[in-house]
Design a protein around this motif. Structure first.
Motif, PDB file in Angstrom:
ATOM      1  N   PRO A  27      10.790  12.054  -4.613  1.00  0.00           N
ATOM      2  CA  PRO A  27      11.352  10.942  -3.852  1.00  0.00           C
ATOM      3  C   PRO A  27      10.376  10.274  -2.885  1.00  0.00           C
ATOM      4  O   PRO A  27       9.540  10.927  -2.262  1.00  0.00           O
ATOM      5  CB  PRO A  27      12.484  11.612  -3.065  1.00  0.00           C
ATOM      6  CG  PRO A  27      11.982  12.994  -2.819  1.00  0.00           C
ATOM      7  CD  PRO A  27      11.148  13.355  -4.037  1.00  0.00           C
ATOM      8  N   LEU A  28      10.537   8.972  -2.774  1.00  0.00           N
ATOM      9  CA  LEU A  28       9.974   8.167  -1.694  1.00  0.00           C
ATOM     10  C   LEU A  28      11.163   7.647  -0.908  1.00  0.00           C
ATOM     11  O   LEU A  28      12.010   6.931  -1.458  1.00  0.00           O
ATOM     12  CB  LEU A  28       9.150   7.007  -2.244  1.00  0.00           C
ATOM     13  CG  LEU A  28       8.810   5.881  -1.258  1.00  0.00           C
ATOM     14  CD1 LEU A  28       7.953   6.391  -0.111  1.00  0.00           C
ATOM     15  CD2 LEU A  28       8.123   4.720  -1.983  1.00  0.00           C
TER      16      LEU A  28
ATOM     17  N   GLY B 115       0.808  -1.214   0.000  1.00  0.00           N
ATOM     18  CA  GLY B 115       0.000   0.000   0.000  1.00  0.00           C
ATOM     19  C   GLY B 115       0.838   1.259   0.000  1.00  0.00           C
ATOM     20  O   GLY B 115       0.512   2.234  -0.682  1.00  0.00           O
ATOM     21  N   LEU B 116       1.935   1.239   0.766  1.00  0.00           N
ATOM     22  CA  LEU B 116       2.826   2.397   0.814  1.00  0.00           C
ATOM     23  C   LEU B 116       3.393   2.706  -0.563  1.00  0.00           C
ATOM     24  O   LEU B 116       3.381   3.865  -1.016  1.00  0.00           O
ATOM     25  CB  LEU B 116       3.960   2.128   1.803  1.00  0.00           C
ATOM     26  CG  LEU B 116       5.097   3.146   1.817  1.00  0.00           C
ATOM     27  CD1 LEU B 116       4.611   4.492   2.328  1.00  0.00           C
ATOM     28  CD2 LEU B 116       6.263   2.644   2.661  1.00  0.00           C
ATOM     29  N   LEU B 117       3.909   1.700  -1.240  1.00  0.00           N
ATOM     30  CA  LEU B 117       4.545   1.922  -2.536  1.00  0.00           C
ATOM     31  C   LEU B 117       3.538   2.371  -3.589  1.00  0.00           C
ATOM     32  O   LEU B 117       3.806   3.308  -4.354  1.00  0.00           O
ATOM     33  CB  LEU B 117       5.272   0.653  -2.971  1.00  0.00           C
ATOM     34  CG  LEU B 117       6.435   0.244  -2.058  1.00  0.00           C
ATOM     35  CD1 LEU B 117       6.909  -1.160  -2.388  1.00  0.00           C
ATOM     36  CD2 LEU B 117       7.584   1.228  -2.165  1.00  0.00           C
TER      37      LEU B 117
ATOM     38  N   ARG C 254      10.126   8.703  -8.354  1.00  0.00           N
ATOM     39  CA  ARG C 254       8.962   8.404  -9.203  1.00  0.00           C
ATOM     40  C   ARG C 254       9.352   8.567 -10.658  1.00  0.00           C
ATOM     41  O   ARG C 254       9.935   9.568 -11.056  1.00  0.00           O
ATOM     42  CB  ARG C 254       7.833   9.373  -8.847  1.00  0.00           C
ATOM     43  CG  ARG C 254       6.534   9.129  -9.598  1.00  0.00           C
ATOM     44  CD  ARG C 254       5.797   7.949  -9.020  1.00  0.00           C
ATOM     45  NE  ARG C 254       4.439   7.850  -9.571  1.00  0.00           N
ATOM     46  CZ  ARG C 254       4.136   7.181 -10.692  1.00  0.00           C
ATOM     47  NH1 ARG C 254       5.072   6.564 -11.378  1.00  0.00           N
ATOM     48  NH2 ARG C 254       2.889   7.136 -11.092  1.00  0.00           N
ATOM     49  N   GLY C 255       9.031   7.557 -11.463  1.00  0.00           N
ATOM     50  CA  GLY C 255       9.367   7.591 -12.876  1.00  0.00           C
ATOM     51  C   GLY C 255       8.456   8.506 -13.662  1.00  0.00           C
ATOM     52  O   GLY C 255       7.479   9.025 -13.140  1.00  0.00           O
TER      53      GLY C 255
ATOM     54  N   VAL D 230       8.503  -4.403  -6.162  1.00  0.00           N
ATOM     55  CA  VAL D 230       7.166  -3.825  -6.067  1.00  0.00           C
ATOM     56  C   VAL D 230       7.210  -2.345  -6.433  1.00  0.00           C
ATOM     57  O   VAL D 230       6.324  -1.828  -7.127  1.00  0.00           O
ATOM     58  CB  VAL D 230       6.599  -4.019  -4.647  1.00  0.00           C
ATOM     59  CG1 VAL D 230       5.253  -3.304  -4.504  1.00  0.00           C
ATOM     60  CG2 VAL D 230       6.442  -5.495  -4.331  1.00  0.00           C
ATOM     61  N   ALA D 231       8.248  -1.651  -5.977  1.00  0.00           N
ATOM     62  CA  ALA D 231       8.383  -0.236  -6.308  1.00  0.00           C
ATOM     63  C   ALA D 231       8.496  -0.031  -7.815  1.00  0.00           C
ATOM     64  O   ALA D 231       7.888   0.894  -8.377  1.00  0.00           O
ATOM     65  CB  ALA D 231       9.598   0.354  -5.603  1.00  0.00           C
ATOM     66  N   ALA D 232       9.262  -0.890  -8.476  1.00  0.00           N
ATOM     67  CA  ALA D 232       9.407  -0.780  -9.931  1.00  0.00           C
ATOM     68  C   ALA D 232       8.069  -0.995 -10.627  1.00  0.00           C
ATOM     69  O   ALA D 232       7.716  -0.266 -11.572  1.00  0.00           O
ATOM     70  CB  ALA D 232      10.436  -1.786 -10.425  1.00  0.00           C
ATOM     71  N   ALA D 233       7.307  -1.971 -10.144  1.00  0.00           N
ATOM     72  CA  ALA D 233       5.994  -2.223 -10.743  1.00  0.00           C
ATOM     73  C   ALA D 233       5.046  -1.048 -10.521  1.00  0.00           C
ATOM     74  O   ALA D 233       4.145  -0.812 -11.326  1.00  0.00           O
ATOM     75  CB  ALA D 233       5.397  -3.499 -10.152  1.00  0.00           C
ATOM     76  N   ALA D 234       5.260  -0.300  -9.425  1.00  0.00           N
ATOM     77  CA  ALA D 234       4.409   0.855  -9.122  1.00  0.00           C
ATOM     78  C   ALA D 234       4.835   2.108  -9.885  1.00  0.00           C
ATOM     79  O   ALA D 234       4.120   3.110  -9.864  1.00  0.00           O
ATOM     80  CB  ALA D 234       4.427   1.134  -7.624  1.00  0.00           C
ATOM     81  N   GLY D 235       6.016   2.068 -10.519  1.00  0.00           N
ATOM     82  CA  GLY D 235       6.451   3.210 -11.317  1.00  0.00           C
ATOM     83  C   GLY D 235       7.653   3.952 -10.798  1.00  0.00           C
ATOM     84  O   GLY D 235       7.934   5.071 -11.232  1.00  0.00           O
ATOM     85  N   PHE D 236       8.389   3.340  -9.863  1.00  0.00           N
ATOM     86  CA  PHE D 236       9.598   3.966  -9.333  1.00  0.00           C
ATOM     87  C   PHE D 236      10.850   3.396  -9.997  1.00  0.00           C
ATOM     88  O   PHE D 236      10.859   2.250 -10.449  1.00  0.00           O
ATOM     89  CB  PHE D 236       9.697   3.748  -7.819  1.00  0.00           C
ATOM     90  CG  PHE D 236       8.695   4.527  -7.018  1.00  0.00           C
ATOM     91  CD1 PHE D 236       8.932   5.842  -6.680  1.00  0.00           C
ATOM     92  CD2 PHE D 236       7.509   3.938  -6.621  1.00  0.00           C
ATOM     93  CE1 PHE D 236       8.004   6.574  -5.946  1.00  0.00           C
ATOM     94  CE2 PHE D 236       6.569   4.648  -5.882  1.00  0.00           C
ATOM     95  CZ  PHE D 236       6.816   5.971  -5.549  1.00  0.00           C
ATOM     96  N   GLY D 237      11.910   4.196 -10.021  1.00  0.00           N
ATOM     97  CA  GLY D 237      13.187   3.740 -10.528  1.00  0.00           C
ATOM     98  C   GLY D 237      13.920   2.895  -9.499  1.00  0.00           C
ATOM     99  O   GLY D 237      13.427   2.640  -8.400  1.00  0.00           O
ATOM    100  N   ALA D 238      15.119   2.468  -9.861  1.00  0.00           N
ATOM    101  CA  ALA D 238      15.942   1.677  -8.954  1.00  0.00           C
ATOM    102  C   ALA D 238      16.318   2.507  -7.733  1.00  0.00           C
ATOM    103  O   ALA D 238      16.516   3.721  -7.833  1.00  0.00           O
ATOM    104  CB  ALA D 238      17.196   1.187  -9.665  1.00  0.00           C
ATOM    105  N   PRO D 239      16.424   1.874  -6.561  1.00  0.00           N
ATOM    106  CA  PRO D 239      16.684   2.658  -5.348  1.00  0.00           C
ATOM    107  C   PRO D 239      18.145   3.057  -5.198  1.00  0.00           C
ATOM    108  O   PRO D 239      19.053   2.351  -5.627  1.00  0.00           O
ATOM    109  CB  PRO D 239      16.284   1.694  -4.230  1.00  0.00           C
ATOM    110  CG  PRO D 239      16.557   0.328  -4.798  1.00  0.00           C
ATOM    111  CD  PRO D 239      16.213   0.446  -6.263  1.00  0.00           C
ATOM    112  N   ALA D 240      18.350   4.209  -4.571  1.00  0.00           N
ATOM    113  CA  ALA D 240      19.663   4.576  -4.037  1.00  0.00           C
ATOM    114  C   ALA D 240      19.681   4.102  -2.595  1.00  0.00           C
ATOM    115  O   ALA D 240      18.755   4.394  -1.834  1.00  0.00           O
ATOM    116  CB  ALA D 240      19.864   6.082  -4.113  1.00  0.00           C
TER     117      ALA D 240
END
Length: 201
Positions: A132-133, A118-120, A200-201, A175-185
């Motif tokens: 950013p998230l 839910g968060l992502l 966010r992509g 899960v983040a990638a599927a939600a539309g975020f890039g790779a994490p730092a």
């Protein structure tokens, strides 16, 4: 509430980690705008960050009424903090439709996996492109030995609630990638924690 009627909660870890987290947040957060903090807990982190980053407006939140009372008590009189919102990360709809950043400290291992999902997905709904998230807490990383203290912590969490426990960073990133975020730092932090920043992509 404390016996003397003070609604403020005290989280000893917050005093230890708030400055390292703030230092890591400074280059990640925008100079101004609205930051949603999910699962704000006692409110001590939010107050510290709002005092140090006056260009930002902090929107704290928590699903627990006692936590929201603590947050509002800690943050009373701080002009760039809004009253705490009742927000369940796992809910399909959040009581906020836009933010310039989302911050979540020490939640996803002390909540069911549904809260992470839910968060992502919730953050993806309200953040504009490039925003950013930022997550903070202990994780299990592929190819990195997990500290014995974190393994013990994981076991204690699962003993309290089988749906809790340290998450694999790879699972969160997928899960983040599927939600539309890039790779994490990923930034190592004191006491075997990580600060994980998605855009966010």
């Amino acid at each position: 509430m404390n016996p003397d009627g003070d609604p403020r909660r005290f989280a000893p870890a917050a005093a230890r980690n708030r400055d390292p987290i703030l230092a890591a947040l400074r280059p990640l957060l925008p100079p101004e705008g609205l930051v949603l903090e999910v699962a704000s807990g006692s409110g001590e982190h939010g107050l510290h960050f709002a005092q140090a980053l006056p260009g930002l407006v902090l929107q704290p939140s928590d699903p627990e009424a006692d936590a929201r009372a603590s947050i509002d008590a800690w943050c009373a009189g701080q002009s760039n903090i809004r009253p705490a919102l009742a927000l369940d990360a796992a809910a399909a709809h959040w009581p906020l439709d836009r933010a310039d950043a989302v911050l979540c400290i020490n939640m996803i291992h002390i909540a069911p996996w549904a809260a992470t999902l839910g968060l992502l997905h919730g953050a993806a709904r309200i953040l504009p492109s490039g925003a950013p998230l930022v997550l903070y807490g202990p994780y299990i990383q592929a190819g990195v030995e997990t500290a014995p203290s974190n393994l013990d912590f994981d076991a204690s969490l699962r003993a309290r609630d089988p749906s809790w426990g340290l998450r694999r960073l790879q699972d969160v990133a997928e899960v983040a990638a599927a939600a539309g975020f890039g790779a994490p730092a990923v930034m190592p932090m004191p006491a075997n924690n990580l600060l994980v920043a998605f855009r966010r992509g």
